[in-house]
Design a protein around this motif. Sequence first.
Motif, PDB file in Angstrom:
ATOM      1  N   UNK A 206     -44.015 -23.148  67.383  1.00  0.00           N
ATOM      2  CA  UNK A 206     -42.515 -23.306  67.363  1.00  0.00           C
ATOM      3  C   UNK A 206     -42.974 -24.698  68.479  1.00  0.00           C
ATOM      4  N   UNK A 207     -41.921 -26.227  68.593  1.00  0.00           N
ATOM      5  CA  UNK A 207     -42.123 -26.267  69.601  1.00  0.00           C
ATOM      6  C   UNK A 207     -40.620 -26.842  70.005  1.00  0.00           C
ATOM      7  N   UNK A 208     -40.012 -26.007  69.379  1.00  0.00           N
ATOM      8  CA  UNK A 208     -38.511 -25.995  69.395  1.00  0.00           C
ATOM      9  C   UNK A 208     -37.695 -24.506  69.148  1.00  0.00           C
ATOM     10  N   UNK A 209     -36.914 -24.193  70.375  1.00  0.00           N
ATOM     11  CA  UNK A 209     -36.062 -23.217  70.861  1.00  0.00           C
ATOM     12  C   UNK A 209     -34.785 -23.050  70.510  1.00  0.00           C
ATOM     13  N   UNK A 210     -34.203 -21.885  70.501  1.00  0.00           N
ATOM     14  CA  UNK A 210     -32.784 -22.032  70.531  1.00  0.00           C
ATOM     15  C   UNK A 210     -32.361 -20.275  70.506  1.00  0.00           C
ATOM     16  N   UNK A 211     -32.106 -19.969  71.466  1.00  0.00           N
ATOM     17  CA  UNK A 211     -32.001 -18.550  72.926  1.00  0.00           C
ATOM     18  C   UNK A 211     -30.769 -18.481  72.512  1.00  0.00           C
ATOM     19  N   UNK A 212     -30.325 -17.055  72.073  1.00  0.00           N
ATOM     20  CA  UNK A 212     -28.725 -16.889  72.899  1.00  0.00           C
ATOM     21  C   UNK A 212     -28.578 -16.033  73.518  1.00  0.00           C
ATOM     22  N   UNK A 213     -28.416 -15.764  74.655  1.00  0.00           N
ATOM     23  CA  UNK A 213     -28.169 -14.024  75.765  1.00  0.00           C
ATOM     24  C   UNK A 213     -26.842 -14.014  75.257  1.00  0.00           C
TER      25      UNK A 213
END
Length: 651
Positions: free
Chosen positions: A105-112
């Motif tokens: 993937x080239x796009x990441x959505x990260x939740x902390x």
Amino acid sequence: MLRKKLFILSVTGLMLLCSGYAPGMSVNAQNATSSSTQNSRKITGVVTDTQGEPIIGATILVQGTGIGTATDIDGKFSLDIPSNGKTLIVSFIGFDAQEIPITSNTTYKIQLSGTDYALDEVVVTALGMKREKKALGYSVQDVKGDALIENRTANIATSLNGKIAGMNISSTSVPGGSNRIVIRGNNSISGNNMPLVVVDGIPFDNSQGVDDVNTNSWGAGYSDTGDGLSMLNPDDVESISVLKGPSATALYGSRGGNGVILVTTKQGQGGKTKVSYNSNFTFENVMIQPEFQNEFGQGTDGAYVATSRNSWGPKMGTVVTDWTGQTRAMEAKNNDYSDFMDTGTSWSNSLDVTGSSGKMNYRVGMSNTTRKGVIPNNKLNKTNFSVRAGGEIIKNLTLDAKLNYTYQKGEGRPEFSASGFNPIFALIYTPRSINLHEMKDVFDKDGKIIDWYPSMLTVVNNPYALTSLSGNKDVTNRINGFASLSYEVNSWLKAMIRFGGDTYGKKTEKWIRHDLISSAGYKDGRFSTGQYNMAEYNADFLVTAQKENIASSKFSGMLSVGGNLMNRQYNSFYATAEGLNIPELYTIQNGQSTTTRTYKSEKEVQSLYALGQLSWDNYLFFDVTVRNDWSSTLPRTIARSSILHSLWVGL
């Protein structure tokens, strides 16, 4: 009041260290050239919290490399990933760090997600029990051991200054001196306001040392030989918790009425043997002293008076025949406290060895502190040795045992306040035109004590004579420790029995050379000695039942029932020899007249107590504390009891 400035030099070494990744490590610029970055590819992404709000300044690091970046004001980031990049480490203060696998993937959505460390923080409370802070209905503050040795002082209590809200600590500048500790103000006008000190669950005597029973309200005749806290080794301390208020201290009865200081010492660690060495060297000298005028010299109302202690005589520069017999101009030279004081030093060395053998962990600690005070001939030497071992000896049965030995020797401790043997008191009454260094040799060519005013004053006013021709020494040997057995009956029930003791013997000596004081009983010299012995033993048991989700509901409960047997014995012997037959032979047998005093006391307290807590959904808490004491110093029909309950919400 004198203040000191410090210069601190410390060296710390640790052998057999463990290495590993720690979030928050420094990140190199991501455009650093390397063979792996030449085949890199760009990725983008956004970092948010659980509510979908962007996190500004979150760190994104490619694991195993020095390549990383941080999110912008919208929580977004872009990063060149090298061909060998496998995992992203995403972290931010107050959130749990995450490891994100790097895919195609080239796009990441990260939740902390936020951490619950602050809410779920566990502290040591009464009877050595560990509980979550949010489940407590009273104030508890704790200080970790590392905070006590960052800017090291030789006294643990001094290191706590400014770290505990509501705690006032007044300390002396004498090496090994005691501290006056008051939590949330005084509870008694004339009584003791000091909190109870408990080390590893065992009460620890923190009495302030006095080397002479002939004291008055101004401190005359009083030398501070230290307290219990001053004898502990800071390197042995894991943490210190301070309990405030009646709810916090109810389980300790009347002894805890002024608050409780809980000291938890370090235990052994599993795994390979580790050796830690710490060395610390400190300089100190007088930084702030009272302001004196240097315009006028010895005398009164503008006139020179050789028998005056005042400094309101002629102006400096006026020619007079002074105390030395010389005719010369008065001058302000070598007349400040700093001209009399030395440079104080402190050198501490400690060695810790921790490890394990089978299921048993162990720790051995050794330390030595050598201090020289700013007042001449004042010094201290302290040595600590401790050993602790614990672990499972058979299934569900755990042993924890510790033994600590302390040797302390103090010399030349100055007396306080209006005592004639307090060199500071002598300095205060020395006129501004007297050069202190002219009295430094102590004796003149005829063997007489040099003093600017020897004829009418009872005590010699030469501060150098006071510190070299009179003196004191105290030697303390102290042993404290405990042994406990804990048995886990099942997942919700456990029992503990423990025995601990704290005992010390202190010997003091004090001598005064002939001709230092002109009054009767002192002119021919004086010697006194004392022996003070204390032993306190505590045996206690505690049974604790703790159940989560009672009957599959949101209710949880805890009930602890225990008892304690305390026995304390104290005895002292004090002897004085007034007027010595043979000059400077300081023994009781050499006295022209002798006096002796003895004292003995014993006290026993039997106690039963209980602590219960009921909580709903780990949110609403109800506590009940009950304790009853039977004391040997009260009539049989009187028993001291206390029942406290509280209800609160833990958010």
